[in-house]
Write a protein that holds these residues in place. Structure first.
Motif, PDB file in Angstrom:
ATOM      1  N   PRO A   1       0.803  -1.231   0.000  1.00 58.73           N
ATOM      2  CA  PRO A   1       0.000   0.000   0.000  1.00 58.73           C
ATOM      3  C   PRO A   1       0.830   1.273   0.000  1.00 58.73           C
ATOM      4  O   PRO A   1       0.284   2.362  -0.158  1.00 58.73           O
ATOM      5  CB  PRO A   1      -0.804  -0.117   1.292  1.00 58.73           C
ATOM      6  N   ILE A   2       2.157   1.165   0.129  1.00 59.01           N
ATOM      7  CA  ILE A   2       2.956   2.351   0.429  1.00 59.01           C
ATOM      8  C   ILE A   2       2.926   3.392  -0.692  1.00 59.01           C
ATOM      9  O   ILE A   2       2.825   4.590  -0.428  1.00 59.01           O
ATOM     10  CB  ILE A   2       4.403   1.957   0.803  1.00 59.01           C
ATOM     11  N   ASN A   3       3.018   2.976  -1.961  1.00 58.24           N
ATOM     12  CA  ASN A   3       3.001   3.971  -3.037  1.00 58.24           C
ATOM     13  C   ASN A   3       1.663   4.693  -3.099  1.00 58.24           C
ATOM     14  O   ASN A   3       1.607   5.916  -3.286  1.00 58.24           O
ATOM     15  CB  ASN A   3       3.315   3.306  -4.378  1.00 58.24           C
ATOM     16  N   ARG A   4       0.560   3.945  -2.960  1.00 55.80           N
ATOM     17  CA  ARG A   4      -0.760   4.583  -2.975  1.00 55.80           C
ATOM     18  C   ARG A   4      -0.882   5.572  -1.824  1.00 55.80           C
ATOM     19  O   ARG A   4      -1.365   6.701  -2.008  1.00 55.80           O
ATOM     20  CB  ARG A   4      -1.852   3.517  -2.869  1.00 55.80           C
ATOM     21  N   LEU A   5      -0.447   5.169  -0.643  1.00 54.85           N
ATOM     22  CA  LEU A   5      -0.541   6.057   0.511  1.00 54.85           C
ATOM     23  C   LEU A   5       0.325   7.295   0.326  1.00 54.85           C
ATOM     24  O   LEU A   5      -0.054   8.406   0.736  1.00 54.85           O
ATOM     25  CB  LEU A   5      -0.128   5.301   1.775  1.00 54.85           C
ATOM     26  N   ASN A   6       1.488   7.128  -0.276  1.00 56.28           N
ATOM     27  CA  ASN A   6       2.333   8.286  -0.550  1.00 56.28           C
ATOM     28  C   ASN A   6       1.659   9.242  -1.527  1.00 56.28           C
ATOM     29  O   ASN A   6       1.688  10.456  -1.329  1.00 56.28           O
ATOM     30  CB  ASN A   6       3.683   7.838  -1.107  1.00 56.28           C
ATOM     31  N   ARG A   7       1.049   8.697  -2.565  1.00 55.99           N
ATOM     32  CA  ARG A   7       0.380   9.570  -3.538  1.00 55.99           C
ATOM     33  C   ARG A   7      -0.785  10.322  -2.892  1.00 55.99           C
ATOM     34  O   ARG A   7      -1.006  11.502  -3.179  1.00 55.99           O
ATOM     35  CB  ARG A   7      -0.086   8.755  -4.739  1.00 55.99           C
ATOM     36  N   GLU A   8      -1.517   9.637  -2.011  1.00 53.75           N
ATOM     37  CA  GLU A   8      -2.612  10.308  -1.313  1.00 53.75           C
ATOM     38  C   GLU A   8      -2.072  11.405  -0.393  1.00 53.75           C
ATOM     39  O   GLU A   8      -2.646  12.505  -0.313  1.00 53.75           O
ATOM     40  CB  GLU A   8      -3.416   9.285  -0.508  1.00 53.75           C
ATOM     41  N   ALA A   9      -0.976  11.122   0.299  1.00 51.80           N
ATOM     42  CA  ALA A   9      -0.391  12.123   1.185  1.00 51.80           C
ATOM     43  C   ALA A   9       0.145  13.310   0.388  1.00 51.80           C
ATOM     44  O   ALA A   9       0.011  14.465   0.815  1.00 51.80           O
ATOM     45  CB  ALA A   9       0.727  11.495   2.019  1.00 51.80           C
ATOM     46  N   ILE A  10       0.757  13.024  -0.750  1.00 47.21           N
ATOM     47  CA  ILE A  10       1.269  14.106  -1.601  1.00 47.21           C
ATOM     48  C   ILE A  10       0.136  15.018  -2.039  1.00 47.21           C
ATOM     49  O   ILE A  10       0.264  16.256  -2.016  1.00 47.21           O
ATOM     50  CB  ILE A  10       2.024  13.524  -2.810  1.00 47.21           C
ATOM     51  N   ALA A  11      -0.989  14.436  -2.427  1.00 45.45           N
ATOM     52  CA  ALA A  11      -2.135  15.249  -2.842  1.00 45.45           C
ATOM     53  C   ALA A  11      -2.596  16.145  -1.693  1.00 45.45           C
ATOM     54  O   ALA A  11      -2.931  17.325  -1.896  1.00 45.45           O
ATOM     55  CB  ALA A  11      -3.277  14.354  -3.314  1.00 45.45           C
ATOM     56  N   ALA A  12      -2.612  15.598  -0.470  1.00 44.67           N
ATOM     57  CA  ALA A  12      -3.016  16.394   0.692  1.00 44.67           C
ATOM     58  C   ALA A  12      -2.010  17.508   0.973  1.00 44.67           C
ATOM     59  O   ALA A  12      -2.390  18.638   1.316  1.00 44.67           O
ATOM     60  CB  ALA A  12      -3.165  15.490   1.912  1.00 44.67           C
TER      61      ALA A  12
END
Length: 346
Positions: free
Chosen positions: A53-64
């Motif tokens: 899940p780490i890449n997806r979570l990073n992309r979500e955090a980047i968007a935030a």
């Protein structure tokens, strides 16, 4: 000093079954990990379809973070690069150069000191700039943030929520976990003036701060996810062994807080949500796992604050007496020899 961008620098993870073994080979390159051990770890990833899940979570955090930076009037595009899997940091820094970025801040997705949590990100930065060559952007790493008030409050709320999930049962034990490292790595991870043991001391301090804010009086700090050969001593006790010990003491419910992680890495969802939770079930113990801060809006606010320490001279906010190290701005750069790599037998 002016900056053109923010580089989000993380560990990386596979995003499909065919990625798993090449990814693990990248992670363990030069460490002499036997193929059978890699195959065993690969099964953890295949349990989830070969996707971390780490890449997806990073992309979500980047968007935030992009949204938060824009709300604060900070005009910095955010680029995403990884140490061990695509998007690789070398490729990302090449893209940054092509886009005309001359100087960028770097946010490593680890709150702590130690070799793999801090200094190895310095090595990633140096390697990426060397790969890009002339014209590579200057990259300035943000400081460690394990004792930042927003980091602590996010975990404290998560611990309270986990206790509420168990009905705040009397006698519930709170257990903080972090990724184990070899004892040799922890002993050398800090200049002599600080007594070494930078990583484990910071984990212990973060646990103390979170417990205090959450109103938890009794708690333990344990470790998880060790991957080395059994003859090499690592930080202990392991979370599963600790559950056995708590059960022997008569503890019937436990809240586990992965204070060493900023998001639900595979180590969190496998080692805690599967192995530890399953062991607690076998022992008849009630089990709740506190959330990591990655999806909390305060995490994006934290990153923006770290950025403003560089772009606007904002004062570093921290709750401990530890030096604000691992970066620059009004923190302190790491001392020479701090958090060195483990010297492995040749």
């Amino acid at each position: 000093m002016n900056y053109d961008a923010l580089l989000w620098l993380s560990f990386g993870g596979p995003e499909g079954p065919d990625d798993v073994m090449p990814f693990l080979e990248n992670v363990t390159r030069g460490r002499g990990v036997p193929p059978e051990r890699l195959a065993e770890v690969a099964e953890h990833y295949h349990h989830f379809g070969g996707v971390s899940p780490i890449n997806r979570l990073n992309r979500e955090a980047i968007a935030a973070v992009e949204k938060e930076l824009a709300a604060q009037g900070i005009e910095l595009p955010v680029y995403f690069g990884n140490r061990n899997w695509h998007p690789m940091v070398e490729d990302t820094v090449a893209t940054m150069k092509a886009d005309g970025v001359r100087r960028a801040l770097v946010f490593p997705t680890s709150a702590y000191g130690g070799y793999s949590a801090c200094r190895q990100y310095d090595e990633d930065i140096a390697r990426a700039r060397a790969a890009v060559g002339d014209g590579a952007p200057e990259l300035v790493k943000l400081r460690q943030f394990f004792d930042h008030p927003l980091f602590v409050s996010s975990f404290a709320d998560a611990v309270r929520a986990a206790h509420a999930q168990l009905g705040d049962a009397e006698g519930t034990r709170t257990v903080f976990t972090a990724h184990s490292v070899p004892l040799s790595a922890d002993v050398t991870s800090g200049p002599p003036a600080e007594g070494g043991n930078r990583y484990s001391r910071q984990i212990a301090e973060a646990a103390r701060l979170v417990a205090a804010e959450a109103g938890v009086e009794g708690y333990d700090v344990v470790w998880q996810s060790r991957s080395g050969p059994p003859q090499v001593p690592w930080l202990e006790p392991d979370i599963v062994d600790h559950l056995d010990a708590l059960h022997a003491e008569g503890v019937t419910s436990v809240v586990v807080c992965p204070v060493g992680f900023v998001s639900d890495h595979l180590e969190v969802i496998w080692d805690l949500d599967n192995e530890a939770a399953d062991r607690a079930g076998e022992l008849g113990m009630r089990f709740a796992r506190a959330a990591t801060p990655n999806g909390d809006p305060r995490f994006a606010e934290l990153v923006a604050e770290l950025v403003r320490e560089h772009t606007a001279g904002a004062q570093a906010r921290k709750l401990s007496a530890f030096p604000a190290s691992g970066g620059t701005a009004n923190g302190e750069p790491c001392a020479a020899g701090c958090c060195e790599a483990v010297k492995r037998p040749s």
